[in-house]
Design a protein around this motif. Structure first.
Motif, PDB file in Angstrom:
ATOM      1  N   VAL A 105       0.847  -1.189   0.000  1.00 24.35           N
ATOM      2  CA  VAL A 105       0.000   0.000   0.000  1.00 24.35           C
ATOM      3  C   VAL A 105       0.888   1.246   0.000  1.00 24.35           C
ATOM      4  CG1 VAL A 105      -1.788   1.251   1.270  1.00 24.35           C
ATOM      5  CG2 VAL A 105      -1.766  -1.259   1.292  1.00 24.35           C
ATOM      6  N   PRO A 106       0.604   2.229  -0.840  1.00 18.70           N
ATOM      7  CA  PRO A 106       1.424   3.450  -0.877  1.00 18.70           C
ATOM      8  C   PRO A 106       1.504   4.124   0.493  1.00 18.70           C
ATOM      9  CG  PRO A 106      -0.017   3.356  -2.783  1.00 18.70           C
ATOM     10  CD  PRO A 106      -0.440   2.239  -1.887  1.00 18.70           C
ATOM     11  N   ILE A 135     -16.631 -10.072  19.023  1.00 19.87           N
ATOM     12  CA  ILE A 135     -15.360  -9.691  18.403  1.00 19.87           C
ATOM     13  C   ILE A 135     -15.187  -8.187  18.451  1.00 19.87           C
ATOM     14  CG2 ILE A 135     -16.351  -9.526  16.079  1.00 19.87           C
ATOM     15  CD1 ILE A 135     -13.757 -10.816  15.030  1.00 19.87           C
ATOM     16  N   GLU A 136     -13.945  -7.747  18.590  1.00 22.64           N
ATOM     17  CA  GLU A 136     -13.607  -6.331  18.626  1.00 22.64           C
ATOM     18  C   GLU A 136     -12.825  -5.959  17.369  1.00 22.64           C
ATOM     19  OE1 GLU A 136     -11.128  -6.091  22.022  1.00 22.64           O
ATOM     20  OE2 GLU A 136     -12.669  -6.745  23.443  1.00 22.64           O
ATOM     21  N   ALA A 137     -12.754  -4.673  17.103  1.00 22.45           N
ATOM     22  CA  ALA A 137     -11.931  -4.206  15.987  1.00 22.45           C
ATOM     23  C   ALA A 137     -10.477  -4.575  16.243  1.00 22.45           C
ATOM     24  CB  ALA A 137     -12.076  -2.697  15.813  1.00 22.45           C
ATOM     25  N   ALA A 138      -9.743  -4.812  15.167  1.00 25.14           N
ATOM     26  CA  ALA A 138      -8.334  -5.189  15.275  1.00 25.14           C
ATOM     27  C   ALA A 138      -7.457  -3.958  15.432  1.00 25.14           C
ATOM     28  CB  ALA A 138      -7.920  -5.984  14.039  1.00 25.14           C
ATOM     29  N   SER A 139      -6.197  -4.191  15.742  1.00 23.87           N
ATOM     30  CA  SER A 139      -5.226  -3.105  15.835  1.00 23.87           C
ATOM     31  C   SER A 139      -4.999  -2.487  14.459  1.00 23.87           C
ATOM     32  CB  SER A 139      -3.905  -3.634  16.392  1.00 23.87           C
ATOM     33  OG  SER A 139      -2.873  -2.681  16.223  1.00 23.87           O
ATOM     34  N   ALA A 140      -4.832  -1.164  14.431  1.00 26.18           N
ATOM     35  CA  ALA A 140      -4.593  -0.465  13.165  1.00 26.18           C
ATOM     36  C   ALA A 140      -3.152   0.039  13.077  1.00 26.18           C
ATOM     37  CB  ALA A 140      -5.565   0.707  13.028  1.00 26.18           C
ATOM     38  N   ASP A 141      -2.260  -0.603  13.783  1.00 27.24           N
ATOM     39  CA  ASP A 141      -0.865  -0.197  13.814  1.00 27.24           C
ATOM     40  C   ASP A 141      -0.227  -0.375  12.432  1.00 27.24           C
ATOM     41  OD1 ASP A 141       2.140  -0.662  14.207  1.00 27.24           O
ATOM     42  OD2 ASP A 141       1.525   0.041  16.195  1.00 27.24           O
ATOM     43  N   VAL A 142       0.301   0.710  11.877  1.00 32.13           N
ATOM     44  CA  VAL A 142       0.886   0.664  10.533  1.00 32.13           C
ATOM     45  C   VAL A 142       2.113  -0.230  10.494  1.00 32.13           C
ATOM     46  CG1 VAL A 142       2.041   2.032   8.755  1.00 32.13           C
ATOM     47  CG2 VAL A 142      -0.063   2.884   9.810  1.00 32.13           C
ATOM     48  N   ALA A 143       2.919  -0.221  11.554  1.00 32.53           N
ATOM     49  CA  ALA A 143       4.123  -1.068  11.576  1.00 32.53           C
ATOM     50  C   ALA A 143       3.731  -2.542  11.506  1.00 32.53           C
ATOM     51  CB  ALA A 143       4.935  -0.787  12.839  1.00 32.53           C
ATOM     52  N   ASP A 144       2.644  -2.915  12.194  1.00 35.65           N
ATOM     53  CA  ASP A 144       2.173  -4.301  12.129  1.00 35.65           C
ATOM     54  C   ASP A 144       1.696  -4.639  10.723  1.00 35.65           C
ATOM     55  OD1 ASP A 144       2.710  -4.748  14.796  1.00 35.65           O
ATOM     56  OD2 ASP A 144       0.687  -4.235  15.460  1.00 35.65           O
ATOM     57  N   TYR A 145       1.017  -3.672  10.088  1.00 36.47           N
ATOM     58  CA  TYR A 145       0.526  -3.924   8.737  1.00 36.47           C
ATOM     59  C   TYR A 145       1.691  -4.112   7.769  1.00 36.47           C
ATOM     60  CZ  TYR A 145      -2.351  -3.916   4.635  1.00 36.47           C
ATOM     61  OH  TYR A 145      -2.963  -4.311   3.470  1.00 36.47           O
ATOM     62  N   ARG A 146       2.720  -3.283   7.915  1.00 38.24           N
ATOM     63  CA  ARG A 146       3.896  -3.426   7.049  1.00 38.24           C
ATOM     64  C   ARG A 146       4.588  -4.770   7.304  1.00 38.24           C
ATOM     65  NH1 ARG A 146       2.812  -0.326   2.888  1.00 38.24           N
ATOM     66  NH2 ARG A 146       3.355   1.882   3.097  1.00 38.24           N
ATOM     67  N   ALA A 147       4.609  -5.219   8.541  1.00 35.51           N
ATOM     68  CA  ALA A 147       5.222  -6.512   8.848  1.00 35.51           C
ATOM     69  C   ALA A 147       4.456  -7.638   8.161  1.00 35.51           C
ATOM     70  CB  ALA A 147       5.263  -6.731  10.358  1.00 35.51           C
ATOM     71  N   ASP A 148       3.134  -7.526   8.137  1.00 37.73           N
ATOM     72  CA  ASP A 148       2.335  -8.542   7.444  1.00 37.73           C
ATOM     73  C   ASP A 148       2.587  -8.513   5.945  1.00 37.73           C
ATOM     74  OD1 ASP A 148       1.248  -9.601   9.722  1.00 37.73           O
ATOM     75  OD2 ASP A 148      -0.614  -8.451   9.621  1.00 37.73           O
ATOM     76  N   GLU A 149       2.768  -7.313   5.383  1.00 34.97           N
ATOM     77  CA  GLU A 149       3.102  -7.225   3.965  1.00 34.97           C
ATOM     78  C   GLU A 149       4.440  -7.901   3.669  1.00 34.97           C
ATOM     79  OE1 GLU A 149       0.998  -3.284   2.070  1.00 34.97           O
ATOM     80  OE2 GLU A 149       2.813  -2.966   3.267  1.00 34.97           O
ATOM     81  N   GLN A 150       5.391  -7.724   4.563  1.00 36.66           N
ATOM     82  CA  GLN A 150       6.684  -8.378   4.378  1.00 36.66           C
ATOM     83  C   GLN A 150       6.540  -9.895   4.418  1.00 36.66           C
ATOM     84  OE1 GLN A 150       9.220  -6.693   7.402  1.00 36.66           O
ATOM     85  NE2 GLN A 150       9.074  -4.619   6.565  1.00 36.66           N
ATOM     86  N   MET A 151       5.667 -10.384   5.330  1.00 43.20           N
ATOM     87  CA  MET A 151       5.429 -11.822   5.386  1.00 43.20           C
ATOM     88  C   MET A 151       4.789 -12.309   4.088  1.00 43.20           C
ATOM     89  SD  MET A 151       3.087 -14.042   8.033  1.00 43.20           S
ATOM     90  CE  MET A 151       1.551 -13.330   7.416  1.00 43.20           C
ATOM     91  N   ALA A 186       5.197 -11.135   1.167  1.00 43.26           N
ATOM     92  CA  ALA A 186       6.250 -11.196   0.139  1.00 43.26           C
ATOM     93  C   ALA A 186       7.064 -12.474   0.298  1.00 43.26           C
ATOM     94  CB  ALA A 186       7.145  -9.961   0.246  1.00 43.26           C
ATOM     95  N   LEU A 187       7.374 -12.853   1.535  1.00 46.04           N
ATOM     96  CA  LEU A 187       8.109 -14.088   1.777  1.00 46.04           C
ATOM     97  C   LEU A 187       7.287 -15.310   1.354  1.00 46.04           C
ATOM     98  CD1 LEU A 187       9.657 -13.347   5.291  1.00 46.04           C
ATOM     99  CD2 LEU A 187      10.877 -13.459   3.103  1.00 46.04           C
ATOM    100  N   GLN A 188       5.976 -15.193   1.433  1.00 39.94           N
ATOM    101  CA  GLN A 188       5.099 -16.283   1.026  1.00 39.94           C
ATOM    102  C   GLN A 188       4.940 -16.364  -0.488  1.00 39.94           C
ATOM    103  OE1 GLN A 188       1.769 -14.877   3.421  1.00 39.94           O
ATOM    104  NE2 GLN A 188       1.869 -16.689   4.711  1.00 39.94           N
ATOM    105  N   GLY A 189       5.467 -15.375  -1.205  1.00 38.15           N
ATOM    106  CA  GLY A 189       5.316 -15.353  -2.654  1.00 38.15           C
ATOM    107  C   GLY A 189       3.965 -14.841  -3.109  1.00 38.15           C
ATOM    108  N   ARG A 190       3.260 -14.128  -2.241  1.00 36.75           N
ATOM    109  CA  ARG A 190       1.943 -13.596  -2.586  1.00 36.75           C
ATOM    110  C   ARG A 190       2.062 -12.192  -3.176  1.00 36.75           C
ATOM    111  NH1 ARG A 190      -1.491 -15.292   2.853  1.00 36.75           N
ATOM    112  NH2 ARG A 190      -1.682 -17.517   2.373  1.00 36.75           N
TER     113      ARG A 190
END
Length: 350
Positions: free
Chosen positions: A190-191, A216-232, A234-238
């Motif tokens: 995401v830009p 259920i509650e809303a999830a965390s909106a932490d940008v650093a966590d979101y970027r970490a998931d994006e990195q994962m 990429a490692l998954q080849g997605r």
């Protein structure tokens, strides 16, 4: 007398152990859903389990009987939100069912969730579209019901064969002009300038979409966590395909995301949500169509898209039907509320 089932936590960096867990998981999924089983690939699951996440603690387990792995399980603990909840999973291949394997796995995982002070247990199970809507008679949901889980939300699994004819996309786009909004699409992360608002919308997806009886509650909106998931990812080849509708002042009014697996080649519909104050303009339809068109242009080899929608979400299901989605299964989102242990009264004997 049969020997007891032994439950062992898996080291995700141990190739043999992780492969054994994944094999049990994949076999169980195929037994229940056949060709319509949606299975994370071996390498995708390995990358997720090896991630050092600040947001979620993930554990996997194997059940061992007579020296052989006969089942697998999982536990996910959110660390920044939904701190009363745990996501649990039990997968037992067909050949090893009705031997107490699943019950032993579930008891062990529930005990670990209790140790983590989690009192709301969530799980998922799938069954074919030809089966009853409530899953009656299907092994996964019947097992869950016997152990105190209830069906909190019923989802439909749908599949769209690609490509969709441009004429169909154009016809639907004409119904969603999105006047006053700008459409922006991209492939990959995401830009930077919109990631905070994207993450904020993505965080409330589970509470803004139909939730049925889920606690259920809303999830965390932490940008650093979101970027970490994006990195994962990429490692998954997605590969991620994203589209947003922007207001005149540059705010994210709606978003949608398709993710293509680098292993099976299929696309999976992830989140789609419109901000509350911008609803009523068919922005959800607009961004989904724009994203679909971008996917077909940039990844013409992608054979199909899979999506899940709450069975109660009649509007989105109608749109999917017009695009050509066809039902291939059902997903039950299950829930069980455990009693929180009471602290002893002062002066009472424990």
């Amino acid at each position: 007398m049969s020997p007891p089932v032994q439950i062992r936590r898996v080291d995700p960096f141990d190739t043999v152990e992780h492969n054994q867990w994944w094999q049990a998981y994949a076999e169980a999924k195929r037994a229940d859903m056949g060709e319509n089983a949606l299975i994370w690939t071996l390498e995708e699951s390995r990358a997720e389990m090896q991630q050092r996440s600040e947001n979620t603690e993930r554990r996997t387990y194997v059940a061992v009987l007579d020296g052989a792995v006969v089942g697998g399980g999982s536990l996910a603990l959110s660390l920044k939100d939904n701190l009363r909840s745990a996501a649990v999973g039990v997968t037992v291949p067909l050949a090893h069912r009705r031997r107490g394997v699943g019950s032993a796995l579930l008891a062990h995982i529930e005990a670990e969730a209790a140790t983590a002070d989690r009192t709301i247990l969530r799980a998922e199970t799938a069954w074919p579209a030809s089966a009853p809507d409530d899953g009656a008679g299907q092994p996964g949901i019947e097992f869950a019901r016997r152990h105190g889980y209830t069906l909190a939300l019923s989802d439909l699994q749908n599949r769209l064969e690609l490509p969709v004819d441009d004429a169909i996309i154009d016809e639907l786009l004409a119904e969603a002009p999105a006047e006053g909004y700008a459409i922006r699409s991209w492939v990959g992360p995401v830009p930077d300038e919109i990631v905070a608002e994207w993450a904020a919308l993505d965080a409330v997806l589970d509470t803004e979409a139909p939730t049925g009886e889920l606690d259920i509650e809303a999830a965390s909106a932490d940008v650093a966590d979101y970027r970490a998931d994006e990195q994962m990812q990429a490692l998954q080849g997605r590969t991620s395909f994203g589209t947003v509708a922007l207001t005149s002042d540059g705010r994210v009014a709606a978003y949608t995301q398709l993710v293509v697996s680098g292993d099976d080649g299929n696309a999976y519909q992830w989140g789609t949500l419109v901000r509350r104050e911008d609803r009523g303009h068919r922005l959800g339809l607009r961004v989904k169509l724009e994203n679909l068109r971008m996917l077909q242009r940039h990844s013409p080899e992608t054979p199909r898209i899979y999506t899940y929608n709450a069975a109660s979400n009649a509007h989105m299901l109608a749109v999917n039907t017009r695009l050509g989605f066809r039902p291939t299964g059902r997903l039950g989102e299950l829930q069980k509320k455990a009693d929180r242990p009471r602290a002893p009264r002062p002066g009472a004997r424990a």
